[in-house]
Design an enzyme around this catalytic site. Structure first.
Site, PDB file in Angstrom:
ATOM      1  N   ARG A 195      -0.597 -52.521  17.603  1.00 45.34           N
ATOM      2  CA  ARG A 195      -0.746 -51.232  16.937  1.00 45.34           C
ATOM      3  C   ARG A 195      -0.257 -51.332  15.486  1.00 45.34           C
ATOM      4  O   ARG A 195       0.664 -52.091  15.186  1.00 45.34           O
ATOM      5  CB  ARG A 195       0.074 -50.171  17.658  1.00 45.34           C
ATOM      6  CG  ARG A 195      -0.536 -49.691  18.955  1.00 45.34           C
ATOM      7  CD  ARG A 195       0.281 -48.546  19.537  1.00 45.34           C
ATOM      8  NE  ARG A 195       1.574 -48.990  20.036  1.00 45.34           N
ATOM      9  CZ  ARG A 195       2.732 -48.791  19.432  1.00 45.34           C
ATOM     10  NH1 ARG A 195       2.785 -48.137  18.295  1.00 45.34           N
ATOM     11  NH2 ARG A 195       3.853 -49.219  19.960  1.00 45.34           N
TER      12      ARG A 195
ATOM     13  N   SER B 178      12.627 -52.921  26.197  1.00 47.04           N
ATOM     14  CA  SER B 178      13.813 -52.378  26.854  1.00 47.04           C
ATOM     15  C   SER B 178      13.679 -52.358  28.373  1.00 47.04           C
ATOM     16  O   SER B 178      14.460 -51.700  29.050  1.00 47.04           O
ATOM     17  CB  SER B 178      14.095 -50.962  26.331  1.00 47.04           C
ATOM     18  OG  SER B 178      14.373 -50.980  24.954  1.00 47.04           O
TER      19      SER B 178
ATOM     20  N   GLU C 127      17.840 -55.715  40.635  1.00 49.79           N
ATOM     21  CA  GLU C 127      19.163 -55.117  40.846  1.00 49.79           C
ATOM     22  C   GLU C 127      19.282 -53.749  40.172  1.00 49.79           C
ATOM     23  O   GLU C 127      20.201 -52.982  40.459  1.00 49.79           O
ATOM     24  CB  GLU C 127      20.256 -56.047  40.319  1.00 49.79           C
ATOM     25  CG  GLU C 127      20.192 -57.467  40.835  1.00 49.79           C
ATOM     26  CD  GLU C 127      20.223 -57.586  42.363  1.00 49.79           C
ATOM     27  OE1 GLU C 127      20.675 -56.631  43.030  1.00 49.79           O
ATOM     28  OE2 GLU C 127      19.789 -58.628  42.881  1.00 49.79           O
ATOM     29  N   ASN C 128      18.351 -53.429  39.264  1.00 55.99           N
ATOM     30  CA  ASN C 128      18.422 -52.132  38.569  1.00 55.99           C
ATOM     31  C   ASN C 128      18.170 -50.958  39.502  1.00 55.99           C
ATOM     32  O   ASN C 128      18.419 -49.806  39.121  1.00 55.99           O
ATOM     33  CB  ASN C 128      17.414 -52.106  37.419  1.00 55.99           C
ATOM     34  CG  ASN C 128      17.766 -53.104  36.326  1.00 55.99           C
ATOM     35  OD1 ASN C 128      18.917 -53.528  36.211  1.00 55.99           O
ATOM     36  ND2 ASN C 128      16.777 -53.498  35.532  1.00 55.99           N
TER      37      ASN C 128
ATOM     38  N   ARG D 234      -1.414 -59.710  26.242  1.00 55.96           N
ATOM     39  CA  ARG D 234      -1.492 -58.694  27.303  1.00 55.96           C
ATOM     40  C   ARG D 234      -2.293 -59.165  28.511  1.00 55.96           C
ATOM     41  O   ARG D 234      -3.096 -60.085  28.435  1.00 55.96           O
ATOM     42  CB  ARG D 234      -2.172 -57.433  26.740  1.00 55.96           C
ATOM     43  CG  ARG D 234      -1.438 -56.771  25.584  1.00 55.96           C
ATOM     44  CD  ARG D 234      -0.251 -55.972  26.035  1.00 55.96           C
ATOM     45  NE  ARG D 234       0.513 -55.414  24.932  1.00 55.96           N
ATOM     46  CZ  ARG D 234       1.224 -54.292  25.012  1.00 55.96           C
ATOM     47  NH1 ARG D 234       1.243 -53.607  26.142  1.00 55.96           N
ATOM     48  NH2 ARG D 234       1.909 -53.861  23.981  1.00 55.96           N
TER      49      ARG D 234
END
Length: 607
Positions: free
Chosen positions: A74, A263, A516-517, A390
């Protein structure tokens, strides 16, 4: 010259407003032929793209595409929201008057598809039959067959989605342009990616890649959708959406959330239960990138993923980081890879983080199409795949996709989380009970820039709700709209901030992340239900150590747990000054947001 009406008749496109729009732009762009497409055309179009060299075979039932080397992400500086009202101008939406932008785009697009086919893509960015259908329908016109194939995977495509809607559809025009001669990144840059939001019209010129060209995805699914939501009482956000089922209690929880690039959003959206908790918890995938959210007639906050596929970043995707994604791109599933490394002899693909780099260089081409074996010593260490390479696959290919992912009623939203990428200060999770403080936390979300944004890595910046690149109206109005929409919900959705990326003084990650999240998310739902109490801090409620499900974690993680469940008050006090400067950019921010900021700052000073 093709007779437009005959083609539209043969395709069963009966919506007179759509027909007039198609005829108008067919004349403007100067295309030679016209074709209306549906999902049923995929196999034929794949064959045509392979024959034309627009795609290359990448093993059984998989395909490879390579974009122009200056057209790989982008371009935020070329992306504009245009309306007739200057009051729609915000800090981040790069607003311009529509009276300036529309003639400019028409001029650029005039005759620019000469000799090409104009593909007409009727699409729906929603499960069919839902309350937001008229905001989710659009018709993309494009002169690029790869865009058609990507859209078939990312949206619901067919005339049946738009014939009954009259004028309630988004007009989306994409013209590729002469890519080698557009001056990308120079003062003579000819690219423009414009959403004329108050006219529900999208005009993109000068790209064939991703969010610049798949107009149903970001331009409609986020920018236009959020503007429509502002005017019509719903939220449109760059959010993932997952479901967690507790097999012991029979309860199911759905959590959505915003995570800026790099993130961990896609990895979280596609996560599985850790092995130690697998007998009790099952995770279902709804979406990794966009959520439309509203309050139903019963006061329940609900949401759905408007997309029909996943346009995932390939870099660092492997069996450990995201086994669900790897299962979603197995041979035979119709996956399209873009800008990864490609072996023209074996038809294999590879990217950094996929596994061991191939040692036999025979046949391997990098993302630019250049032979890796011919590299000089100076270029030998350069990436084989582009950092923003991608894979495109459909939701149906995701092995743990939720059975009700296509339900027009959406799903109840129980939790809203935000997560940036922070080395310190942010604990593993902190729950936020107050609506205004939850919205305030989203507005002050911080993250690192990535190639997906503007070609930079490692630069910290604020990214409100992870919507900074997609804002379509002023931030102060955006904050108030959040307060208004979520404020109507009576089903007690809870906010939280998560951080998987705390590092020790030696630079290592203190939390193992990935599967684990799920553990802190389970704690969040238990906290929402009153099953655990947590520990109050000035910035939210964090888990007590013994409240987290710790079975199966290694000794090092257990030893680091006290650190990742700690609030660094001095660092937070420093952060509050940065947040204040950030929020001052937004004229007219609701008093409730400033009051939330002041409450948190005072609590930190008193801590």
């Amino acid at each position: 010259m093709t007779d437009v009406n005959t083609v539209l008749d043969q395709a069963g496109l009966t919506n007179e407003d759509v027909r007039a729009y198609v005829a108008e732009w067919f004349a403007v762009t100067g295309a030679e032929r016209i074709e209306v497409v549906s999902a049923a055309d995929d196999a034929r179009l794949i064959a045509e793209a392979l024959e034309a060299g627009e795609l290359l075979p990448a093993g059984e039932g998989s395909y490879y595409s390579r974009s122009y080397f200056k057209d790989t992400a982008r371009a935020e500086e070329r992306t504009i929201v245009a309306t007739a009202d200057e009051r729609d101008k915000g800090t981040y939406n790069n607003w311009r008057p529509s009276s300036e932008m529309k003639p400019k785009l028409v001029e650029l697009m005039t005759g620019a598809s000469k000799g090409k086919t104009m593909y007409v893509i009727p699409y729906l960015m929603a499960p069919a039959g839902g309350p937001l259908d008229k905001f989710a329908a659009g018709v993309e016109l494009t002169d690029n067959i790869n865009v058609v194939l990507q859209m078939i995977r990312m949206a619901r495509v067919g005339v049946e989605y738009i014939n009954h809607l009259g004028n309630d559809f988004v007009r989306a025009v994409h013209v590729t342009g002469d890519l080698p001669n557009l001056g990308q990144g120079t003062p003579d840059d000819k690219r423009y990616f414009v959403t004329v939001a108050d006219e529900r019209t999208i005009l993109h010129f000068g790209s064939s890649y991703g969010g610049n060209a798949l107009l149903g995805k970001i331009a409609h699914g986020l920018r236009q959708g959020s503007y429509d939501g502002w005017k019509n009482g719903f939220l449109v956000e760059q959010f993932m959406l997952l479901g967690i089922s507790d097999k012991e209690t029979g309860k199911k929880y759905n959590i959505c959330g915003g995570f800026p690039s790099a993130s961990g959003k896609t990895n979280l959206a596609m996560t599985l239960s850790p092995d130690a908790l697998g007998d009790r918890y099952h995770v279902e995938f709804y979406g990794d990138d966009i959520a439309w959210i509203w309050v139903d007639e019963n006061g329940v906050l609900r949401g759905f993923n408007p997309e029909n596929g996943v346009f995932g970043v390939a870099k660092d995707t492997n069996e450990h980081t995201n086994p669900t994604a790897i299962e979603s791109i197995k041979p035979g599933l119709g996956v399209i890879y873009t800008n990864v490394a490609y072996n023209e002899k074996t038809q294999e693909v590879w990217w950094e983080g996929r596994g061991e780099k191939p040692t036999d260089l025979d046949g391997w081409l990098d993302w630019k199409g250049e032979r890796i074996a011919d590299r000089s010593p100076e270029t030998a260490s350069e990436n084989w795949a582009h950092p923003n390479s991608r894979f495109t696959t459909t939701l149906a290919n995701v092995p743990n996709v939720a059975p009700d992912y296509d339900d027009a009623a959406g799903v109840e939203i129980h939790g809203i989380i935000f997560g940036g990428r922070t080395r310190d200060r942010e604990p593993l999770i902190r729950a936020i009970n107050d609506l205004a403080e939850g919205v305030y936390d989203g507005l002050t979300l911080g993250a690192e820039a990535t190639f997906a944004a503007d070609g930079l890595e490692g630069v910290l910046r604020y990214d409100p709700m992870s919507m900074r690149p997609f804002m379509s109206y002023p931030e102060a109005d955006y904050a108030q709209h959040w307060l208004d929409v979520v404020g109507k919900a009576t089903n007690n959705p809870i906010f939280a901030h998560v951080n998987w990326f705390q590092r020790g003084e030696d630079g290592r990650f203190l939390w193992p992340g990935y599967r684990e999240n799920l553990r802190p998310l389970v704690w969040l739902m238990q906290y929402r239900n009153g099953e655990v109490q947590g520990v109050e801090t000035p910035v939210g409620v964090i888990p007590a150590r013994d409240e987290l499900l710790l079975d199966g974690l290694d000794e090092q993680t257990l030893a680091d747990l006290d650190t990742v469940l700690t609030i660094d008050t001095k660092r937070w006090q420093q952060e509050m000054g940065y947040r204040e400067d950030h929020l001052k950019q937004f004229d007219g921010l609701p008093d409730a947001i400033w009051e939330a900021h002041n409450r948190v700052a005072k609590a930190l000073d008193e801590a």
